[in-house]
Design a protein around this motif. Structure first.
Motif, mmCIF file in Angstrom:
data_model
loop_
_atom_site.group_PDB
_atom_site.id
_atom_site.type_symbol
_atom_site.label_atom_id
_atom_site.label_comp_id
_atom_site.label_asym_id
_atom_site.label_seq_id
_atom_site.Cartn_x
_atom_site.Cartn_y
_atom_site.Cartn_z
ATOM 1 N N GLY A 160 -19.978 13.703 -8.829
ATOM 2 C CA GLY A 160 -19.323 15.118 -9.592
ATOM 3 C C GLY A 160 -19.549 16.220 -8.966
ATOM 4 N N GLY A 161 -19.483 16.687 -7.505
ATOM 5 C CA GLY A 161 -19.381 17.773 -7.085
ATOM 6 C C GLY A 161 -20.856 18.366 -6.833
ATOM 7 N N GLY A 162 -22.015 17.702 -7.370
ATOM 8 C CA GLY A 162 -23.383 18.520 -7.109
ATOM 9 C C GLY A 162 -23.826 18.076 -5.780
ATOM 10 N N PRO A 163 -25.182 18.137 -5.746
ATOM 11 C CA PRO A 163 -25.749 17.740 -4.441
ATOM 12 C C PRO A 163 -25.708 16.244 -4.051
ATOM 13 N N GLN A 164 -25.983 16.072 -2.781
ATOM 14 C CA GLN A 164 -25.790 14.476 -2.451
ATOM 15 C C GLN A 164 -26.923 13.653 -3.340
ATOM 16 N N THR A 165 -26.655 12.478 -3.307
ATOM 17 C CA THR A 165 -27.527 11.672 -4.036
ATOM 18 C C THR A 165 -27.747 10.177 -3.221
ATOM 19 N N PHE A 166 -28.681 9.695 -3.189
ATOM 20 C CA PHE A 166 -29.094 8.476 -2.376
ATOM 21 C C PHE A 166 -29.445 7.279 -3.379
ATOM 22 N N ASP A 167 -28.809 7.450 -4.715
ATOM 23 C CA ASP A 167 -28.905 6.389 -5.742
ATOM 24 C C ASP A 167 -27.785 5.499 -5.243
ATOM 25 N N TRP A 168 -28.376 4.147 -5.080
ATOM 26 C CA TRP A 168 -27.798 3.079 -4.629
ATOM 27 C C TRP A 168 -26.244 2.807 -5.266
ATOM 28 N N GLN A 169 -26.399 2.903 -6.528
ATOM 29 C CA GLN A 169 -25.319 2.596 -7.584
ATOM 30 C C GLN A 169 -24.223 3.397 -7.522
ATOM 31 N N VAL A 170 -24.456 4.756 -7.166
ATOM 32 C CA VAL A 170 -23.297 5.606 -6.531
ATOM 33 C C VAL A 170 -22.902 5.051 -5.395
ATOM 34 N N TYR A 171 -23.511 4.593 -4.217
ATOM 35 C CA TYR A 171 -22.987 4.233 -3.018
ATOM 36 C C TYR A 171 -22.266 2.867 -3.429
ATOM 37 N N ALA A 172 -22.890 2.052 -4.174
ATOM 38 C CA ALA A 172 -22.024 0.839 -4.399
ATOM 39 C C ALA A 172 -20.674 0.907 -4.982
ATOM 40 N N ARG A 173 -20.686 1.915 -5.940
ATOM 41 C CA ARG A 173 -19.387 2.329 -6.584
ATOM 42 C C ARG A 173 -18.416 2.763 -5.388
ATOM 43 N N ILE A 174 -18.616 3.600 -4.417
ATOM 44 C CA ILE A 174 -17.867 4.356 -3.187
ATOM 45 C C ILE A 174 -17.377 2.812 -2.477
ATOM 46 N N ILE A 175 -18.653 2.172 -1.897
ATOM 47 C CA ILE A 175 -18.394 0.990 -1.101
ATOM 48 C C ILE A 175 -17.486 -0.072 -1.705
ATOM 49 N N GLU A 176 -17.579 -0.282 -3.138
ATOM 50 C CA GLU A 176 -16.696 -1.161 -3.715
ATOM 51 C C GLU A 176 -15.366 -0.637 -4.006
ATOM 52 N N GLY A 177 -15.282 0.480 -4.132
ATOM 53 C CA GLY A 177 -13.924 1.237 -4.505
ATOM 54 C C GLY A 177 -12.973 1.111 -3.119
ATOM 55 N N ILE A 178 -13.694 1.559 -2.191
ATOM 56 C CA ILE A 178 -12.941 1.507 -0.798
ATOM 57 C C ILE A 178 -12.419 0.106 -0.484
ATOM 58 N N ARG A 179 -13.516 -1.049 -0.550
ATOM 59 C CA ARG A 179 -13.105 -2.459 -0.236
ATOM 60 C C ARG A 179 -12.212 -2.905 -0.963
ATOM 61 N N ALA A 180 -12.178 -2.357 -2.334
ATOM 62 C CA ALA A 180 -11.020 -3.147 -3.171
ATOM 63 C C ALA A 180 -9.552 -2.994 -2.657
ATOM 64 N N LYS A 181 -9.520 -1.703 -1.803
ATOM 65 C CA LYS A 181 -8.213 -1.630 -1.102
ATOM 66 C C LYS A 181 -8.092 -1.927 0.442
ATOM 67 N N ILE A 182 -9.049 -2.102 0.957
ATOM 68 C CA ILE A 182 -8.966 -2.268 2.485
ATOM 69 C C ILE A 182 -10.344 -2.871 2.878
ATOM 70 N N ASP A 183 -10.223 -3.945 3.853
ATOM 71 C CA ASP A 183 -11.540 -4.388 4.470
ATOM 72 C C ASP A 183 -11.854 -3.579 5.417
ATOM 73 N N VAL A 184 -13.093 -2.703 5.487
ATOM 74 C CA VAL A 184 -13.527 -2.014 6.272
ATOM 75 C C VAL A 184 -15.196 -1.923 6.149
ATOM 76 N N PRO A 185 -15.745 -1.969 7.226
ATOM 77 C CA PRO A 185 -17.270 -1.451 7.249
ATOM 78 C C PRO A 185 -17.579 -0.349 6.422
ATOM 79 N N VAL A 186 -18.346 0.110 5.362
ATOM 80 C CA VAL A 186 -18.760 1.413 4.927
ATOM 81 C C VAL A 186 -20.339 1.559 5.036
ATOM 82 N N TYR A 187 -20.798 2.349 5.428
ATOM 83 C CA TYR A 187 -22.225 2.481 5.391
ATOM 84 C C TYR A 187 -22.712 3.869 5.100
ATOM 85 N N PRO A 188 -23.868 3.787 4.306
ATOM 86 C CA PRO A 188 -24.482 5.167 3.926
ATOM 87 C C PRO A 188 -25.263 6.008 4.755
ATOM 88 N N SER A 189 -25.356 7.350 4.179
ATOM 89 C CA SER A 189 -26.578 7.988 5.067
ATOM 90 C C SER A 189 -27.947 7.471 4.471
#
Length: 178
Positions: free
Chosen positions: A51-80
């Motif tokens: 939502g545009g605020g500071p970065q978060t390390f919430d695993w659920q937010v990362y899960a939504r990002i990773i799953e969203g990318i992988r739903a369209k293309i098979d690529v490794p995605v890794y978090p900070s």
């Protein structure tokens, strides 16, 4: 032909205040990750924002990002991972890697950051450059006299004992200096 992997780093940890063009919502990060992978990126790295605020390390937010990318293309995605906490200290290791562990438990990571703890962080300001520089004078012994004299060119090495001066490294040095 040699294979090359291109990694796309979608954003950084400093929010829009210092990075005005970064994707900083889940939807924007997912769209940017898909676009980069379709353009040829073999690995996607991202910091999580919700939502545009500071970065978060919430695993659920990362899960939504990773799953969203992988739903369209098979690529490794890794978090900070977190670096310094609010007081400028390196965060506790269990807290730093908690989101990594949760994502790995769910099978969402094929690639992750490795931090052996050898990174040095500093919060000091850079030194100011001096406006005046003092000249450097190179002095070396004058052969046989025991005194020193300024040497402006320094085109030959100082004299050494015969055994060391005739060594292969010394000969190479003299050949380069000549």
């Amino acid at each position: 032909m040699r294979k090359v992997w291109i990694e796309a780093a979608l954003n950084g940890p400093w929010s829009r205040a210092l990075q005005p063009g970064i994707p900083d919502t889940i939807e924007a990060i997912v769209a940017e990750g898909i676009a980069c992978a379709e353009a040829g990126a073999a690995i996607i790295h991202t910091h999580a924002y919700d939502g545009g605020g500071p970065q978060t390390f919430d695993w659920q937010v990362y899960a939504r990002i990773i799953e969203g990318i992988r739903a369209k293309i098979d690529v490794p995605v890794y978090p900070s991972i977190p670096g310094l906490d609010a007081r400028g200290n390196v965060a506790d290791p269990k807290a730093r890697f908690a989101h990594i562990e949760r994502l790995a438990e769910r099978g969402l990571l094929e690639f992750a950051v490795v931090d052996p703890g050898s990174v040095n962080f500093t919060l000091t300001r850079p030194r100011r450059r001096r406006s005046r520089r003092r000249p450097i004078s190179i002095r070396r012994p004058i052969s046989g006299t025991g005194s020193t004299s300024p040497d402006a060119t320094a085109s030959t090495p100082p004299s050494r004992s015969t055994s060391r001066a005739s060594s292969a490294p010394a000969q190479r040095w003299r050949a380069r200096a000549a």
